[in-house]
Design a protein around this motif. Structure first.
Motif, mmCIF file in Angstrom:
data_model
loop_
_atom_site.group_PDB
_atom_site.id
_atom_site.type_symbol
_atom_site.label_atom_id
_atom_site.label_comp_id
_atom_site.label_asym_id
_atom_site.label_seq_id
_atom_site.Cartn_x
_atom_site.Cartn_y
_atom_site.Cartn_z
ATOM 1 N N GLN A 186 44.778 49.950 -56.768
ATOM 2 C CA GLN A 186 44.723 50.988 -57.859
ATOM 3 C C GLN A 186 46.087 51.759 -58.067
ATOM 4 N N SER A 187 46.292 52.380 -59.221
ATOM 5 C CA SER A 187 47.603 53.414 -59.269
ATOM 6 C C SER A 187 47.237 54.491 -58.156
ATOM 7 N N TYR A 188 47.463 54.297 -56.826
ATOM 8 C CA TYR A 188 47.020 55.063 -55.894
ATOM 9 C C TYR A 188 47.462 56.611 -56.270
ATOM 10 N N GLN A 189 48.613 56.763 -56.677
ATOM 11 C CA GLN A 189 48.953 58.280 -56.911
ATOM 12 C C GLN A 189 47.946 58.823 -57.929
ATOM 13 N N TYR A 190 47.372 58.170 -58.598
ATOM 14 C CA TYR A 190 46.368 58.816 -59.545
ATOM 15 C C TYR A 190 44.886 58.629 -59.291
ATOM 16 N N ARG A 191 44.643 57.608 -58.597
ATOM 17 C CA ARG A 191 43.296 57.353 -58.232
ATOM 18 C C ARG A 191 43.038 56.154 -57.089
ATOM 19 N N HIS A 192 42.777 56.875 -56.056
ATOM 20 C CA HIS A 192 42.794 56.095 -54.790
ATOM 21 C C HIS A 192 41.236 55.966 -54.298
ATOM 22 N N GLU A 193 40.677 54.651 -54.348
ATOM 23 C CA GLU A 193 39.472 54.444 -54.206
ATOM 24 C C GLU A 193 39.044 54.391 -52.563
ATOM 25 N N TYR A 194 37.814 54.805 -52.357
ATOM 26 C CA TYR A 194 37.171 54.803 -51.119
ATOM 27 C C TYR A 194 35.884 54.107 -51.229
ATOM 28 N N ASN A 195 35.447 53.573 -50.074
ATOM 29 C CA ASN A 195 34.201 52.627 -50.175
ATOM 30 C C ASN A 195 33.113 53.295 -49.452
ATOM 31 N N THR A 196 31.818 53.215 -49.479
ATOM 32 C CA THR A 196 30.730 53.744 -48.856
ATOM 33 C C THR A 196 29.792 52.467 -48.457
ATOM 34 N N SER A 308 42.085 64.982 -53.780
ATOM 35 C CA SER A 308 41.644 64.798 -55.354
ATOM 36 C C SER A 308 41.756 63.729 -56.048
ATOM 37 N N VAL A 309 42.499 62.620 -55.466
ATOM 38 C CA VAL A 309 42.524 61.558 -56.251
ATOM 39 C C VAL A 309 41.602 60.452 -55.836
ATOM 40 N N LEU A 310 40.787 60.900 -54.693
ATOM 41 C CA LEU A 310 39.688 59.955 -54.021
ATOM 42 C C LEU A 310 38.846 59.693 -55.316
ATOM 43 N N LEU A 499 36.887 46.491 -65.531
ATOM 44 C CA LEU A 499 37.905 46.738 -66.375
ATOM 45 C C LEU A 499 37.885 48.235 -66.751
ATOM 46 N N ARG A 500 36.987 48.868 -66.561
ATOM 47 C CA ARG A 500 36.655 50.465 -66.817
ATOM 48 C C ARG A 500 37.528 51.083 -65.752
ATOM 49 N N GLY A 501 37.772 50.717 -64.384
ATOM 50 C CA GLY A 501 38.560 51.233 -63.344
ATOM 51 C C GLY A 501 39.918 51.136 -63.921
ATOM 52 N N TRP A 502 40.388 49.742 -64.121
ATOM 53 C CA TRP A 502 41.701 49.348 -64.313
ATOM 54 C C TRP A 502 42.111 50.366 -65.467
ATOM 55 N N LEU A 503 41.375 50.399 -66.700
ATOM 56 C CA LEU A 503 41.748 51.203 -68.060
ATOM 57 C C LEU A 503 41.804 52.854 -67.494
ATOM 58 N N LYS A 504 41.215 53.086 -66.615
ATOM 59 C CA LYS A 504 41.527 54.478 -66.101
ATOM 60 C C LYS A 504 42.952 54.668 -65.450
ATOM 61 N N PRO A 522 48.702 48.686 -62.013
ATOM 62 C CA PRO A 522 49.539 49.740 -61.885
ATOM 63 C C PRO A 522 50.904 49.530 -62.069
ATOM 64 N N ASN A 523 51.794 50.422 -62.351
ATOM 65 C CA ASN A 523 53.056 50.174 -62.853
ATOM 66 C C ASN A 523 53.900 50.767 -61.694
ATOM 67 N N ILE A 524 54.450 49.258 -61.103
ATOM 68 C CA ILE A 524 55.566 49.553 -59.936
ATOM 69 C C ILE A 524 56.802 49.234 -60.285
ATOM 70 N N LEU A 525 57.197 48.992 -61.555
ATOM 71 C CA LEU A 525 58.505 48.593 -62.143
ATOM 72 C C LEU A 525 59.165 49.698 -62.731
ATOM 73 N N GLY A 526 58.610 50.961 -62.653
ATOM 74 C CA GLY A 526 59.301 52.295 -63.248
ATOM 75 C C GLY A 526 59.032 52.241 -64.532
ATOM 76 N N PRO A 527 59.950 53.427 -65.227
ATOM 77 C CA PRO A 527 59.747 53.471 -66.788
ATOM 78 C C PRO A 527 60.377 52.220 -67.268
ATOM 79 N N ASN A 528 59.225 51.839 -68.521
ATOM 80 C CA ASN A 528 59.814 50.940 -69.025
ATOM 81 C C ASN A 528 59.442 50.922 -70.719
#
Length: 875
Positions: A186-196, A308-310, A499-504, A522-528
């Motif tokens: 994920q874009s970990y800085q915004y949304r970092h998933e956990y599992n149950t 808060s990003v979990l 796709l819902r998660g990816w779109l977030k 997720p954007n790993i290439l920097g501002p583009n």
């Protein structure tokens, strides 16, 4: 078959353990062939163990809705579970059948909330090893462990876990769950998933041990052709909370904290691109069980982590989905041993082997052979190589934290003690465990193989997120690819949660990129710089999802991103079209583009950009309307009209000629309705057909035009022209890849040249799904199936005959149940060819059926649920 409820689900989850919604919407499908049945009301029975199972609450609702209905009870608390049953009541719907049958109660289904706030993590910390790590280098996987005791009988236990990296968890010597490469990317800085996980059966009163192995994965491993490392962090770590409820009614929490221990082990390295190196001589026998001597292990320490990003996942987990048997073992031209699994797939090998202690085996994974050798050049810098050092005993092994795209594997060092065959080597197919909902077959085996290739490319590239390719030093979430493919993807598999998660993440990344969605999420290439088609995915992908699943909540989530893209993200010229100095990918991978310049298209990139801008503005107007934002809908509809006039002034002459008379240059204004008069449309279709015929029915489109070409032709009753293209077996064309023995769809029309050599371009993948976007045309024209309103409650069956086809069977599982169009052409009386069609309509929905032949489209029939048979003479 008696009417019943076949499946109850919550939001878009098939398994609702640890979901992130305290008020999950509920859906149910129907089963049975009851005739013309519609729901008039439903009841939901909800039991909450916290209240005592005897205290069931029943909610009666007079509504025909059965997809994503509101949660009727109090919200779930963190970790709280509820058991739900559903039953439906029929009504006449004006068909004269009375109230019809009611369903019995469905089987009970349990839903359980995850940890809904940072405070619910009970001060668990993200911990890393005290082992010193080297920044910007390959990170050796870390083993974490903790011993703990439980004094009472265990009633229930849940493990909530994520990693700074990708993890595998173990309890008392057993693996926890069946997820792999968790928690995904994920874009970990915004949304970092956990599992149950429900781990009740893996714990016991007395001494217990939890162990977690963490590899770098996407978090800190090497990514992109630029070999970026440590993008999200430079240390591997784990964050978990084990919640144990005991017979005395208390809850005990085992947290990740600095009391845990850490070590390295047999996994020397394991990275996405490069593969895994494993040394069996270093195995830590019993490390994940009580009684293990960990006196030489290192400690751990906490690191800063923003809880808060979990987030609980929207998407289904990545799992081992299938095992593929080895089909052939042969020698390469240079005498190397090569394995052939007969299918280009994504995953890894599982081996069963015994050989000399300390000896090593190497496995190099490739998609194709070239000049009698495994073709590694298309991998670029990705090594795609696994190495194992043997223990001397019989052992079974598979890598933990990598994956490969391959059909062929070159093996070096295989020991003589073990025969190399289908019993000793198996390919494990891995992808996100989405439900397959679309099925296709017809009388042309080449088209069947094409569809199968499309499915396999989707499987290989829907691994945690929608990637471009799964094998080389890329594997990124390119927005342009999923924009082109989403209409097809949503039919073949249930992509709603995926796709819902990816779109977030897409929306979060967009706001950090000057309002323009980055080209990769997720954007790993920097501002583009934002680009048409790629940026337009922020509107087109949610719209395609809405058409398939009817989820207004998803539209609502994505509306701000769609709006800010149109209002602020697009650099414009004085008339509101794209700025002519803006960056554009254009009609990417036009067949005439040279190998090293994929953007050198025959259609102007600004014509492409302007056409998509108008289409996206129209979609935003439509979305605004569905969300009851009437002022916005009116504004964007007017903007669309103004932009269309500007487009006509810029790109279309007074006689209707387009500035670029190419397949894409005509497809876009035809499909997006950009001409100014009916005569211009008629003339443009004719010119497009002539261009195609002059090109010997070969494809002349890239990313911008390929996914729309067939739909544009069928929209103007030129379906026969597209059949001629679809069944063309020469390059560039879809069936060229099939007759060249491709088992997935390719990045380039000629990734392999007709002489069997690999295209010399540096971007030459044999597993890209974008050209597989033709699947949507096959579903909607050969099968005749498409929604007439979002969510498929009302759908069309409108088969377009051609291509010499004599039969087809196309099925799709909607939110109401299974839809099917099955047809055949057979000889009839007096030389008449008879078209026979069977249509299956699930309960609580209806179909509009149109028959081909004389008077096509006249007298369409509306039918409710059941199986309906039709026939018509074609001659």
């Amino acid at each position: 078959m008696a009417l019943s409820i076949a499946q109850v689900s919550f939001e878009h989850h098939r398994t609702a353990l640890g979901i992130g919604e305290p008020e999950p919407r509920i859906s149910w499908r129907f089963d049975g062939t009851v005739s013309n049945w519609f729901q008039g009301a439903y009841e939901l029975e909800i039991k909450r163990p916290a209240e005592g199972n005897a205290n069931a609450h029943t909610f009666h609702v007079n509504s025909s809705d059965s997809v994503l209905v509101p949660w009727p009870a109090d919200p779930l608390a963190s970790g709280e579970e509820a058991t739900v049953r559903v039953r439906s009541f029929g009504h006449s719907h004006g068909n004269g059948h009375g109230n019809g049958p009611n369903t019995p109660w469905s089987d009970p289904v349990t839903v359980e909330a995850g940890l809904l706030s940072p405070e619910d993590w009970q001060d668990a910390a993200a911990i890393v090893s005290d082992r010193e790590t080297e920044v910007n280098a390959t990170h050796r996987p870390i083993y974490f462990r903790k011993d703990f005791a439980v004094d009472e009988e265990i009633l229930a236990a849940r493990l909530y876990i994520t990693a700074l990296g990708v993890y595998e968890a173990r309890l008392n010597g057993e693996r926890v769950g069946d997820r792999v490469l968790a928690p995904g990317w994920q874009s970990y800085q915004y949304r970092h998933e956990y599992n149950t996980y429900d781990v009740t059966e893996q714990l016991h009163a007395g001494e217990n041990t939890i162990g977690v192995t963490v590899g770098p994965g996407w978090y800190s491993g090497r990514l992109s052709w630029e070999s970026l490392r440590d993008i999200y962090g430079d240390s591997l770590g784990v964050l978990c909370l084990l919640s144990v409820t005991t017979s005395d009614g208390t809850k005990t929490y085992i947290r990740s904290d600095d009391t845990w221990q850490s070590s390295t082990g047999p996994i020397i390295s394991s990275e996405i691109y490069d593969g895994e190196t494993y040394d069996s001589m270093l195995e830590l026998t019993g490390w994940d069980s009580p009684g293990y001597d960990a006196s030489d292990w290192l400690g751990t320490h906490a690191v800063d982590f923003d809880k808060s990003v979990l987030a609980s996942p929207d998407a289904p987990p990545v799992r081992r989905i299938e095992e593929r048997k080895l089909e052939n073992v042969f020698s390469s031209a240079s005498g190397k041993t090569v394995l052939d699994f007969g299918q280009n797939l994504v995953g890894w090998l599982r081996i069963r082997v015994k050989g000399p202690k300390g000896s090593s085996i190497q496995f190099v994974h490739t998609e194709v052979m070239e000049n009698g050798e495994v073709a590694t050049r298309p991998l670029r810098t990705a090594k795609a190589t696994d190495n194992i050092t043997l223990s001397g005993e019989e052992q079974e092994w598979e890598p933990s934290f990598t994956f490969h795209g391959f059909r062929y594997v070159q093996v070096d060092g295989w020991p003589e003690e073990t025969e190399l065959n289908a019993d000793s080597v198996t390919a494990i197919v891995v992808h996100s465990d989405m439900e397959q909902t679309g099925f296709f077959s017809c009388s042309d085996p080449l088209l069947n193989k094409l569809h199968d290739n499309i499915l396999w490319s989707m499987r290989g590239n829907f691994l945690s997120l929608p990637t471009d390719c799964p094998q080389r030093d890329e594997r990124l979430g390119w927005t342009g690819d999923i924009h082109a493919f989403s209409r097809t993807a949503n039919f073949i598999y249930n992509t709603a949660g995926f796709l819902r998660g990816w779109l977030k993440d897409a929306y979060s990344e967009q706001l950090g990129n000057n309002y323009g969605p980055p080209a990769v999420i997720p954007n790993i290439l920097g501002p583009n710089d934002a680009s048409a088609i790629w940026g337009d995915a922020i509107i087109a992908v949610p719209w395609a999802l809405f058409q398939t699943y009817g989820d207004k909540a998803l539209l609502r989530e994505q509306y701000p991103g769609a709006q800010v893209w149109i209002d602020k993200g697009i650099p414009r010229n004085e008339v509101g079209l794209w700025n002519r100095s803006s960056f554009q990918y254009g009609d990417w991978l036009d067949p005439l583009a040279p190998p090293e310049d994929a953007g050198a298209a025959t259609t102007s990139k600004y014509l492409v950009a302007d056409a998509y801008l108008i289409h996206s503005t129209e979609l935003l107007a439509n979305i605004s309307s569905y969300l009851d934002l009437s002022d916005h809908a009116a504004k964007y509809a007017q903007d669309r009209a103004d932009l269309t006039r500007a487009f006509q002034s810029a790109w279309i002459s007074s006689n209707g000629t387009v500035a670029n008379e190419t397949q894409t240059g005509l497809t876009l204004p035809l499909y997006f309705d950009l001409f100014s008069s009916p005569a211009h449309y008629t003339s443009a279709v004719s010119r497009l057909q002539k261009i195609i015929a002059a090109n010997e029915n070969k494809v002349g489109t890239g990313f911008a035009g390929t996914h729309l070409l067939g739909h544009a032709l069928s929209k103007y009753n030129a379906t026969s022209t597209f059949y001629s293209m679809l069944t063309q077996q020469e390059v560039p064309g879809w069936l060229f890849q099939v007759v060249m023995n491709g088992t997935t769809t390719w990045e380039r029309w000629d990734s392999m040249l007709p002489n069997g050599s690999v295209n010399p371009g540096s971007m030459t993948s044999f597993n890209h799904y974008s050209v597989g976007s033709v699947g949507s045309w096959m579903h909607e024209n050969i099968g005749g199936l498409k929604p007439l309103e979002p969510g498929w409650r009302r759908f069309a069956v409108d088969v377009r005959l051609g291509g010499g086809l004599t039969r087809a069977d196309v099925q799709f599982v909607t939110g109401y149940g299974a839809v099917e169009s099955r047809w055949v052409i057979e000889g009839g009386n007096e030389g008449c060819e008879v078209f026979r069609l069977a249509v299956r309509v699930p309960p609580n929905s209806e179909a509009v059926v149109s028959l081909p032949g004389r008077g096509r489209g006249e007298g369409s029939v509306v039918v409710g649920s059941g199986v309906h048979l039709f026939e018509r003479c074609l001659s």
